[in-house]
Design an enzyme around this catalytic site. Sequence first.
Site, short mmCIF file in Angstrom:
data_model
loop_
_atom_site.label_atom_id
_atom_site.label_comp_id
_atom_site.label_asym_id
_atom_site.label_seq_id
_atom_site.Cartn_x
_atom_site.Cartn_y
_atom_site.Cartn_z
CE LYS A 113 -4.11 1.89 2.29
NZ LYS A 113 -5.13 1.65 3.33
CG ASP A 252 -14.91 0.84 -1.41
OD1 ASP A 252 -16.00 1.33 -1.03
OD2 ASP A 252 -13.82 1.40 -1.22
#
EC number: 2.7.7.-
Length: 487
Positions: A113, A252
Amino acid sequence: MKALDELTFDNRFARLGDAFSAHVLPEPIDNPRLVVASPAALALLDLDPAMADTQEFAELFGGHKLWADAEPRAMVYSGHQFGGYTPQLGDGRGLLLGEVYNAAGEHWDLHLKGAGQTPFSRMGDGRAVLRSSIREFLASEALHALNIPSSRAACVIGSDTPVWREKQERAAMVLRLAPSHIRFGHFEYFYYTKRPEQQKLLGEHVLAMHYPECLEQPEPYLAMFREIVERNAELIAKWQAYGFCHGVMNTDNMSILGITFDFGPFAFLDDFDANFICNHSDDQGRYSFSNQVPVGQWNLSTLAQALTPLISVEALRETLGLYLPLFQAHYLDLMRRRLGFTTAEDDDQMLLEQLLQLMQNSGVDYTLFFRRLGEESAEQAVARLRDDFVDIKGFDAWGERYVARVARDGATDQEQRRARMHAVNPLYILRNYLAQKAIDAAEQGDYSEVRRLHAVLSNPFEEQPGMESYAERPPEWGKHLEISCSS
Protein backbone atom coordinates in the site's frame (compact mmCIF):
# COMPACT_ATOMS: atom_id res chain seq x y z
CA MET A 1 12.89 -19.68 8.06
CA LYS A 2 13.39 -18.37 4.55
CA ALA A 3 15.64 -15.68 3.17
CA LEU A 4 13.94 -12.81 1.37
CA ASP A 5 15.01 -14.08 -2.04
CA GLU A 6 13.52 -17.49 -1.27
CA LEU A 7 9.93 -16.27 -1.27
CA THR A 8 8.07 -17.81 -4.20
CA PHE A 9 4.95 -16.25 -5.65
CA ASP A 10 1.82 -17.57 -7.25
CA ASN A 11 -0.38 -15.12 -9.13
CA ARG A 12 -3.75 -16.79 -9.46
CA PHE A 13 -5.74 -13.57 -9.28
CA ALA A 14 -3.57 -12.09 -12.03
CA ARG A 15 -4.35 -15.11 -14.20
CA LEU A 16 -8.06 -14.20 -14.15
CA GLY A 17 -7.16 -11.63 -16.81
CA ASP A 18 -6.98 -7.92 -17.51
CA ALA A 19 -10.71 -7.44 -16.88
CA PHE A 20 -9.96 -7.96 -13.17
CA SER A 21 -6.74 -6.01 -12.67
CA ALA A 22 -4.02 -4.01 -14.36
CA HIS A 23 -0.30 -4.78 -14.36
CA VAL A 24 1.52 -1.93 -12.60
CA LEU A 25 5.07 -1.68 -11.24
CA PRO A 26 5.67 -0.06 -7.82
CA GLU A 27 7.06 3.47 -7.79
CA PRO A 28 10.00 3.50 -5.33
CA ILE A 29 10.14 5.90 -2.41
CA ASP A 30 13.28 7.88 -1.59
CA ASN A 31 15.67 6.64 1.09
CA PRO A 32 13.47 3.75 2.32
CA ARG A 33 13.95 2.66 5.94
CA LEU A 34 12.16 0.45 8.40
CA VAL A 35 9.75 2.21 10.73
CA VAL A 36 8.27 -0.87 12.41
CA ALA A 37 7.80 -4.56 11.67
CA SER A 38 5.60 -7.30 13.09
CA PRO A 39 7.59 -10.48 13.81
CA ALA A 40 4.32 -12.43 14.09
CA ALA A 41 3.12 -11.27 10.66
CA LEU A 42 6.50 -11.91 9.04
CA ALA A 43 6.41 -15.42 10.49
CA LEU A 44 3.30 -16.06 8.37
CA LEU A 45 5.66 -15.80 5.38
CA ASP A 46 8.30 -17.96 7.11
CA LEU A 47 10.60 -14.93 7.21
CA ASP A 48 13.13 -14.36 9.98
CA PRO A 49 12.12 -11.10 11.73
CA ALA A 50 15.81 -10.12 11.89
CA MET A 51 15.67 -9.57 8.12
CA ALA A 52 13.47 -6.54 8.69
CA ASP A 53 16.52 -4.57 9.82
CA THR A 54 18.36 -5.08 6.52
CA GLN A 55 18.58 -2.57 3.70
CA GLU A 56 17.43 -5.26 1.27
CA PHE A 57 14.17 -5.52 3.22
CA ALA A 58 13.59 -1.75 3.10
CA GLU A 59 14.31 -1.64 -0.63
CA LEU A 60 12.01 -4.58 -1.43
CA PHE A 61 9.05 -3.17 0.48
CA GLY A 62 9.91 0.39 -0.47
CA GLY A 63 9.31 -0.39 -4.14
CA HIS A 64 12.95 -0.45 -5.29
CA LYS A 65 13.19 -4.18 -6.03
CA LEU A 66 10.80 -6.93 -7.06
CA TRP A 67 10.88 -10.69 -6.99
CA ALA A 68 11.29 -12.25 -10.43
CA ASP A 69 8.08 -14.27 -10.12
CA ALA A 70 5.95 -11.50 -8.59
CA GLU A 71 3.37 -9.93 -10.89
CA PRO A 72 2.05 -6.77 -9.21
CA ARG A 73 -1.55 -5.96 -10.07
CA ALA A 74 -3.94 -3.13 -9.25
CA MET A 75 -7.39 -4.68 -8.72
CA VAL A 76 -10.54 -3.09 -10.12
CA TYR A 77 -13.79 -2.96 -8.13
CA SER A 78 -16.66 -0.60 -7.40
CA GLY A 79 -18.79 -0.06 -4.32
CA HIS A 80 -21.38 1.83 -2.35
CA GLN A 81 -19.76 4.73 -0.50
CA PHE A 82 -21.87 6.34 2.23
CA GLY A 83 -24.90 4.69 0.62
CA GLY A 84 -24.32 5.88 -2.95
CA TYR A 85 -22.97 3.71 -5.75
CA THR A 86 -19.57 4.61 -7.24
CA PRO A 87 -19.16 2.81 -10.59
CA GLN A 88 -15.39 2.38 -10.54
CA LEU A 89 -12.96 2.43 -7.66
CA GLY A 90 -10.06 -0.02 -7.53
CA ASP A 91 -6.59 -0.04 -6.02
CA GLY A 92 -5.61 3.60 -6.34
CA ARG A 93 -2.46 3.38 -4.28
CA GLY A 94 -1.85 -0.31 -3.61
CA LEU A 95 -0.60 -3.30 -5.55
CA LEU A 96 -1.24 -6.99 -5.08
CA LEU A 97 2.27 -8.41 -5.47
CA GLY A 98 0.99 -11.99 -5.53
CA GLU A 99 0.43 -14.92 -3.19
CA VAL A 100 3.03 -16.65 -1.03
CA TYR A 101 2.64 -20.13 0.41
CA ASN A 102 4.08 -20.83 3.85
CA ALA A 103 5.31 -24.07 5.40
CA ALA A 104 1.88 -24.65 6.97
CA GLY A 105 0.28 -24.72 3.52
CA GLU A 106 -1.44 -21.35 3.95
CA HIS A 107 -1.47 -18.81 1.16
CA TRP A 108 -1.14 -15.11 1.89
CA ASP A 109 -1.70 -12.18 -0.42
CA LEU A 110 1.10 -9.62 -0.28
CA HIS A 111 -0.30 -6.15 -0.88
CA LEU A 112 1.96 -3.10 -0.97
CA LYS A 113 0.00 0.00 0.00
CA GLY A 114 1.36 3.39 -1.05
CA ALA A 115 3.12 1.93 -4.10
CA GLY A 116 2.29 4.77 -6.49
CA GLN A 117 -0.25 5.65 -9.14
CA THR A 118 -2.39 3.07 -10.92
CA PRO A 119 -5.12 3.31 -13.57
CA PHE A 120 -7.55 3.57 -10.64
CA SER A 121 -5.91 6.45 -8.74
CA ARG A 122 -8.69 8.90 -9.71
CA MET A 123 -6.50 12.02 -9.66
CA GLY A 124 -4.67 10.84 -6.54
CA ASP A 125 -0.90 10.59 -6.21
CA GLY A 126 -0.93 6.88 -5.34
CA ARG A 127 0.91 7.47 -2.10
CA ALA A 128 0.14 6.76 1.54
CA VAL A 129 1.51 9.04 4.24
CA LEU A 130 3.49 7.91 7.27
CA ARG A 131 0.66 8.92 9.62
CA SER A 132 -2.01 6.70 8.06
CA SER A 133 0.46 3.87 7.45
CA ILE A 134 1.35 3.68 11.13
CA ARG A 135 -2.33 3.71 12.08
CA GLU A 136 -3.10 0.84 9.70
CA PHE A 137 -0.14 -1.17 10.97
CA LEU A 138 -1.05 -0.73 14.63
CA ALA A 139 -4.76 -1.39 14.08
CA SER A 140 -4.21 -4.56 12.06
CA GLU A 141 -1.93 -6.12 14.62
CA ALA A 142 -3.94 -4.87 17.63
CA LEU A 143 -7.17 -6.37 16.32
CA HIS A 144 -5.46 -9.68 15.61
CA ALA A 145 -4.16 -9.77 19.18
CA LEU A 146 -7.73 -9.20 20.40
CA ASN A 147 -8.87 -12.23 18.35
CA ILE A 148 -10.82 -10.00 15.96
CA PRO A 149 -10.43 -11.17 12.33
CA SER A 150 -8.28 -8.68 10.44
CA SER A 151 -5.85 -8.24 7.62
CA ARG A 152 -2.29 -8.24 8.95
CA ALA A 153 0.49 -5.70 8.59
CA ALA A 154 4.04 -6.98 8.22
CA CYS A 155 5.88 -3.66 8.19
CA VAL A 156 5.88 0.06 7.54
CA ILE A 157 8.65 1.51 5.38
CA GLY A 158 9.27 5.25 5.74
CA SER A 159 10.91 7.60 3.25
CA ASP A 160 11.99 11.13 2.35
CA THR A 161 9.45 11.35 -0.50
CA PRO A 162 7.28 14.45 0.02
CA VAL A 163 3.50 14.25 -0.46
CA TRP A 164 0.82 16.88 0.01
CA ARG A 165 -2.38 16.40 1.98
CA GLU A 166 -3.59 19.26 4.20
CA LYS A 167 0.13 19.96 4.58
CA GLN A 168 3.37 18.47 3.31
CA GLU A 169 4.00 15.02 4.73
CA ARG A 170 6.24 12.07 3.90
CA ALA A 171 5.28 8.97 1.98
CA ALA A 172 5.39 5.48 3.44
CA MET A 173 4.46 1.96 2.38
CA VAL A 174 2.67 -0.77 4.32
CA LEU A 175 3.01 -4.45 3.51
CA ARG A 176 -0.47 -5.85 4.13
CA LEU A 177 -1.16 -9.58 4.36
CA ALA A 178 -4.53 -11.28 3.95
CA PRO A 179 -5.79 -14.61 2.65
CA SER A 180 -7.67 -12.58 0.04
CA HIS A 181 -8.11 -8.96 -0.99
CA ILE A 182 -11.43 -9.60 -2.75
CA ARG A 183 -14.16 -7.25 -1.57
CA PHE A 184 -17.92 -7.00 -1.91
CA GLY A 185 -17.14 -4.34 -4.51
CA HIS A 186 -15.48 -6.83 -6.84
CA PHE A 187 -18.80 -8.60 -7.36
CA GLU A 188 -20.64 -5.28 -7.58
CA TYR A 189 -18.34 -4.09 -10.35
CA PHE A 190 -19.10 -6.97 -12.70
CA TYR A 191 -22.80 -6.95 -11.80
CA TYR A 192 -23.34 -3.28 -12.58
CA THR A 193 -21.17 -3.37 -15.72
CA LYS A 194 -23.31 -6.33 -16.90
CA ARG A 195 -20.47 -8.81 -17.41
CA PRO A 196 -21.93 -12.14 -16.26
CA GLU A 197 -19.02 -14.21 -17.60
CA GLN A 198 -16.50 -12.34 -15.48
CA GLN A 199 -18.92 -12.42 -12.54
CA LYS A 200 -19.10 -16.20 -12.78
CA LEU A 201 -15.33 -16.50 -13.20
CA LEU A 202 -14.84 -14.42 -10.06
CA GLY A 203 -17.32 -16.59 -8.18
CA GLU A 204 -15.56 -19.76 -9.29
CA HIS A 205 -12.23 -18.30 -8.17
CA VAL A 206 -13.58 -17.39 -4.71
CA LEU A 207 -15.18 -20.82 -4.28
CA ALA A 208 -12.05 -22.71 -5.30
CA MET A 209 -9.65 -20.53 -3.32
CA HIS A 210 -11.56 -19.66 -0.17
CA TYR A 211 -14.70 -21.78 0.15
CA PRO A 212 -13.82 -25.17 -1.37
CA GLU A 213 -16.12 -26.92 1.13
CA CYS A 214 -19.06 -25.11 -0.50
CA LEU A 215 -18.35 -26.87 -3.79
CA GLU A 216 -19.73 -30.04 -2.22
CA GLN A 217 -23.10 -28.39 -1.52
CA PRO A 218 -26.10 -28.63 -3.90
CA GLU A 219 -25.94 -24.85 -4.42
CA PRO A 220 -22.29 -23.80 -4.01
CA TYR A 221 -22.84 -20.06 -4.51
CA LEU A 222 -25.64 -19.98 -1.96
CA ALA A 223 -23.47 -21.89 0.52
CA MET A 224 -20.70 -19.36 -0.11
CA PHE A 225 -23.03 -16.42 0.52
CA ARG A 226 -24.21 -18.00 3.76
CA GLU A 227 -20.58 -18.32 4.89
CA ILE A 228 -19.97 -14.66 4.05
CA VAL A 229 -23.06 -13.64 6.04
CA GLU A 230 -22.00 -15.75 9.03
CA ARG A 231 -18.43 -14.45 9.03
CA ASN A 232 -19.45 -10.82 8.79
CA ALA A 233 -22.06 -11.23 11.53
CA GLU A 234 -19.39 -12.67 13.81
CA LEU A 235 -16.87 -9.99 12.83
CA ILE A 236 -19.21 -7.10 13.62
CA ALA A 237 -20.25 -8.79 16.88
CA LYS A 238 -16.60 -8.68 17.89
CA TRP A 239 -16.28 -5.04 16.85
CA GLN A 240 -19.25 -4.16 19.04
CA ALA A 241 -18.10 -6.29 21.96
CA TYR A 242 -14.67 -4.65 22.05
CA GLY A 243 -15.73 -1.13 21.17
CA PHE A 244 -14.12 -0.90 17.72
CA CYS A 245 -15.51 1.69 15.32
CA HIS A 246 -14.38 1.17 11.71
CA GLY A 247 -15.43 4.56 10.40
CA VAL A 248 -15.77 3.83 6.66
CA MET A 249 -17.95 0.75 6.14
CA ASN A 250 -18.29 1.28 2.40
CA THR A 251 -18.87 -1.94 0.47
CA ASP A 252 -15.46 -1.63 -1.19
CA ASN A 253 -14.01 -1.95 2.33
CA MET A 254 -15.90 -5.17 3.13
CA SER A 255 -14.05 -8.47 2.79
CA ILE A 256 -15.61 -11.62 1.35
CA LEU A 257 -13.77 -13.46 4.15
CA GLY A 258 -15.28 -11.41 6.98
CA ILE A 259 -12.04 -9.78 8.11
CA THR A 260 -11.47 -6.16 9.12
CA PHE A 261 -10.16 -4.38 6.09
CA ASP A 262 -8.94 -0.94 4.99
CA PHE A 263 -8.20 1.12 8.08
CA GLY A 264 -8.90 4.82 7.87
CA PRO A 265 -10.45 7.01 10.59
CA PHE A 266 -11.09 4.07 12.95
CA ALA A 267 -11.16 4.33 16.74
CA PHE A 268 -11.72 2.26 19.83
CA LEU A 269 -14.22 3.66 22.31
CA ASP A 270 -12.75 5.47 25.29
CA ASP A 271 -15.87 6.45 27.26
CA PHE A 272 -18.80 4.30 26.19
CA ASP A 273 -20.91 6.17 23.64
CA ALA A 274 -23.27 4.17 21.44
CA ASN A 275 -23.57 7.15 19.08
CA PHE A 276 -19.82 7.71 18.75
CA ILE A 277 -18.67 8.87 15.29
CA CYS A 278 -14.97 8.31 14.71
CA ASN A 279 -14.82 9.68 11.16
CA HIS A 280 -14.68 13.48 11.10
CA SER A 281 -16.01 13.36 7.51
CA ASP A 282 -19.13 11.36 8.47
CA ASP A 283 -21.46 14.33 8.93
CA GLN A 284 -24.64 12.24 9.14
CA GLY A 285 -23.24 9.54 11.42
CA ARG A 286 -23.93 6.78 8.92
CA TYR A 287 -21.02 4.77 10.29
CA SER A 288 -21.45 5.58 13.98
CA PHE A 289 -20.68 2.84 16.49
CA SER A 290 -24.30 1.78 16.96
CA ASN A 291 -25.00 1.89 13.21
CA GLN A 292 -22.32 -0.67 12.39
CA VAL A 293 -24.75 -3.53 12.98
CA PRO A 294 -27.49 -2.41 10.53
CA VAL A 295 -24.90 -1.14 8.05
CA GLY A 296 -23.33 -4.59 8.04
CA GLN A 297 -26.68 -6.03 7.00
CA TRP A 298 -27.21 -3.31 4.40
CA ASN A 299 -23.79 -4.00 2.90
CA LEU A 300 -24.57 -7.71 2.71
CA SER A 301 -27.79 -6.84 0.89
CA THR A 302 -25.78 -4.98 -1.77
CA LEU A 303 -23.60 -8.07 -2.18
CA ALA A 304 -26.75 -10.18 -2.42
CA GLN A 305 -28.03 -7.94 -5.21
CA ALA A 306 -24.74 -8.37 -7.06
CA LEU A 307 -25.04 -12.15 -6.74
CA THR A 308 -28.54 -12.39 -8.23
CA PRO A 309 -27.16 -13.74 -11.55
CA LEU A 310 -25.79 -16.70 -9.57
CA ILE A 311 -28.36 -17.23 -6.78
CA SER A 312 -32.15 -16.92 -6.64
CA VAL A 313 -33.55 -13.79 -5.01
CA GLU A 314 -35.66 -15.84 -2.60
CA ALA A 315 -32.67 -17.85 -1.39
CA LEU A 316 -30.58 -14.69 -0.99
CA ARG A 317 -33.32 -12.98 1.00
CA GLU A 318 -33.73 -15.98 3.29
CA THR A 319 -29.98 -16.22 3.89
CA LEU A 320 -29.68 -12.49 4.53
CA GLY A 321 -32.31 -12.93 7.25
CA LEU A 322 -29.81 -15.02 9.22
CA TYR A 323 -27.53 -12.03 9.83
CA LEU A 324 -29.20 -10.38 12.82
CA PRO A 325 -29.85 -13.61 14.79
CA LEU A 326 -26.26 -14.70 14.12
CA PHE A 327 -24.92 -11.31 15.18
CA GLN A 328 -26.99 -11.33 18.36
CA ALA A 329 -25.89 -14.85 19.29
CA HIS A 330 -22.19 -14.07 18.81
CA TYR A 331 -22.44 -10.70 20.56
CA LEU A 332 -24.30 -12.04 23.60
CA ASP A 333 -21.87 -14.93 23.90
CA LEU A 334 -18.92 -12.53 23.93
CA MET A 335 -20.53 -10.13 26.37
CA ARG A 336 -21.52 -12.94 28.75
CA ARG A 337 -17.87 -13.94 28.84
CA ARG A 338 -16.79 -10.34 29.37
CA LEU A 339 -19.21 -10.17 32.32
CA GLY A 340 -17.76 -13.38 33.72
CA PHE A 341 -20.72 -15.66 33.07
CA THR A 342 -20.23 -19.31 32.13
CA THR A 343 -23.94 -19.99 31.58
CA ALA A 344 -26.75 -18.28 29.66
CA GLU A 345 -29.97 -16.80 31.04
CA ASP A 346 -32.82 -15.16 29.16
CA ASP A 347 -32.45 -11.88 31.06
CA ASP A 348 -28.75 -11.46 30.23
CA GLN A 349 -29.45 -9.13 27.32
CA MET A 350 -31.55 -6.84 29.51
CA LEU A 351 -28.84 -6.82 32.18
CA LEU A 352 -26.27 -5.87 29.55
CA GLU A 353 -28.43 -3.15 28.02
CA GLN A 354 -29.04 -1.62 31.45
CA LEU A 355 -25.29 -1.56 32.11
CA LEU A 356 -24.47 0.07 28.77
CA GLN A 357 -27.10 2.76 29.34
CA LEU A 358 -25.62 3.52 32.76
CA MET A 359 -22.14 3.68 31.22
CA GLN A 360 -23.39 5.97 28.47
CA ASN A 361 -25.02 8.35 30.95
CA SER A 362 -21.88 8.54 33.09
CA GLY A 363 -19.12 8.49 30.47
CA VAL A 364 -17.50 5.36 31.91
CA ASP A 365 -14.37 4.02 30.22
CA TYR A 366 -15.55 0.99 28.26
CA THR A 367 -12.37 -1.08 28.31
CA LEU A 368 -11.25 -0.39 31.87
CA PHE A 369 -14.70 -1.07 33.35
CA PHE A 370 -14.73 -4.67 32.14
CA ARG A 371 -11.10 -5.20 33.10
CA ARG A 372 -11.73 -3.98 36.65
CA LEU A 373 -14.93 -6.00 36.91
CA GLY A 374 -12.82 -9.14 36.93
CA GLU A 375 -10.12 -7.96 39.34
CA GLU A 376 -12.04 -8.95 42.47
CA SER A 377 -15.15 -10.81 43.51
CA ALA A 378 -18.38 -9.54 41.99
CA GLU A 379 -19.36 -7.84 45.26
CA GLN A 380 -15.98 -6.13 45.69
CA ALA A 381 -15.78 -5.05 42.05
CA VAL A 382 -19.26 -3.51 42.07
CA ALA A 383 -18.46 -1.64 45.29
CA ARG A 384 -15.23 -0.26 43.81
CA LEU A 385 -16.71 0.70 40.43
CA ARG A 386 -19.80 2.53 41.72
CA ASP A 387 -17.92 5.82 42.12
CA ASP A 388 -17.41 5.95 38.34
CA PHE A 389 -21.15 6.43 37.83
CA VAL A 390 -23.21 9.59 38.09
CA ASP A 391 -26.38 7.63 38.78
CA ILE A 392 -25.08 5.74 41.81
CA LYS A 393 -28.55 4.59 42.82
CA GLY A 394 -29.12 3.16 39.35
CA PHE A 395 -25.74 1.43 39.35
CA ASP A 396 -26.32 0.00 42.83
CA ALA A 397 -29.58 -1.54 41.60
CA TRP A 398 -27.77 -2.98 38.59
CA GLY A 399 -24.95 -4.20 40.82
CA GLU A 400 -27.38 -6.16 43.00
CA ARG A 401 -28.78 -7.91 39.94
CA TYR A 402 -25.28 -8.60 38.64
CA VAL A 403 -24.04 -10.08 41.92
CA ALA A 404 -27.13 -12.30 42.08
CA ARG A 405 -26.55 -13.39 38.49
CA VAL A 406 -22.93 -14.29 39.25
CA ALA A 407 -24.09 -16.32 42.24
CA ARG A 408 -26.55 -18.24 40.08
CA ASP A 409 -23.78 -18.88 37.59
CA GLY A 410 -22.13 -21.10 40.16
CA ALA A 411 -18.48 -20.39 39.25
CA THR A 412 -17.30 -19.51 42.75
CA ASP A 413 -13.49 -19.80 42.53
CA GLN A 414 -12.27 -16.19 42.42
CA GLU A 415 -8.87 -16.95 40.89
CA GLN A 416 -10.52 -18.88 38.09
CA ARG A 417 -13.03 -16.05 37.59
CA ARG A 418 -10.20 -13.52 37.40
CA ALA A 419 -8.21 -15.58 34.90
CA ARG A 420 -11.29 -16.28 32.82
CA MET A 421 -12.35 -12.63 32.66
CA HIS A 422 -8.85 -11.28 32.07
CA ALA A 423 -8.54 -13.64 29.10
CA VAL A 424 -11.35 -11.77 27.31
CA ASN A 425 -11.10 -8.28 28.83
CA PRO A 426 -8.01 -6.46 27.53
CA LEU A 427 -5.96 -4.06 29.60
CA TYR A 428 -4.43 -2.38 26.56
CA ILE A 429 -6.24 -1.15 23.45
CA LEU A 430 -5.18 1.14 20.61
CA ARG A 431 -6.47 4.45 21.86
CA ASN A 432 -6.25 7.28 19.35
CA TYR A 433 -4.10 9.44 21.57
CA LEU A 434 -1.53 6.65 21.97
CA ALA A 435 -1.38 6.24 18.20
CA GLN A 436 -1.00 10.00 17.80
CA LYS A 437 1.92 10.17 20.24
CA ALA A 438 3.66 7.40 18.30
CA ILE A 439 2.98 9.18 15.00
CA ASP A 440 4.27 12.52 16.30
CA ALA A 441 7.55 10.89 17.35
CA ALA A 442 7.87 8.93 14.09
CA GLU A 443 7.38 12.08 12.03
CA GLN A 444 10.44 13.45 13.84
CA GLY A 445 12.43 10.33 12.96
CA ASP A 446 12.00 8.56 16.32
CA TYR A 447 10.46 5.13 15.76
CA SER A 448 10.94 3.84 19.29
CA GLU A 449 7.42 4.75 20.45
CA VAL A 450 5.57 3.08 17.58
CA ARG A 451 7.64 -0.07 18.17
CA ARG A 452 6.98 0.02 21.90
CA LEU A 453 3.25 0.57 21.39
CA HIS A 454 3.10 -2.30 18.91
CA ALA A 455 4.81 -4.59 21.42
CA VAL A 456 2.33 -3.63 24.17
CA LEU A 457 -0.70 -4.10 21.92
CA SER A 458 0.56 -7.50 20.79
CA ASN A 459 -0.21 -8.86 24.26
CA PRO A 460 -3.33 -6.92 25.31
CA PHE A 461 -4.69 -9.28 27.97
CA GLU A 462 -1.56 -9.66 30.12
CA GLU A 463 -0.36 -7.00 32.54
CA GLN A 464 3.06 -5.75 31.41
CA PRO A 465 5.32 -4.28 34.12
CA GLY A 466 6.44 -0.75 33.38
CA MET A 467 3.68 -0.19 30.81
CA GLU A 468 1.04 1.18 33.16
CA SER A 469 0.74 4.43 31.20
CA TYR A 470 -0.62 2.51 28.20
CA ALA A 471 -3.57 1.29 30.26
CA GLU A 472 -4.71 4.70 31.52
CA ARG A 473 -7.76 6.69 30.52
CA PRO A 474 -6.90 9.26 27.86
CA PRO A 475 -6.20 12.86 28.79
CA GLU A 476 -8.91 15.31 27.83
CA TRP A 477 -7.12 16.33 24.62
CA GLY A 478 -6.89 12.66 23.66
CA LYS A 479 -10.67 12.25 23.65
CA HIS A 480 -11.26 14.87 20.98
CA LEU A 481 -8.85 13.98 18.18
CA GLU A 482 -10.41 14.49 14.76
CA ILE A 483 -9.59 11.71 12.33
CA SER A 484 -10.63 11.96 8.68
CA CYS A 485 -10.29 9.82 5.55
CA SER A 486 -7.17 11.75 4.52
CA SER A 487 -4.36 9.28 4.04
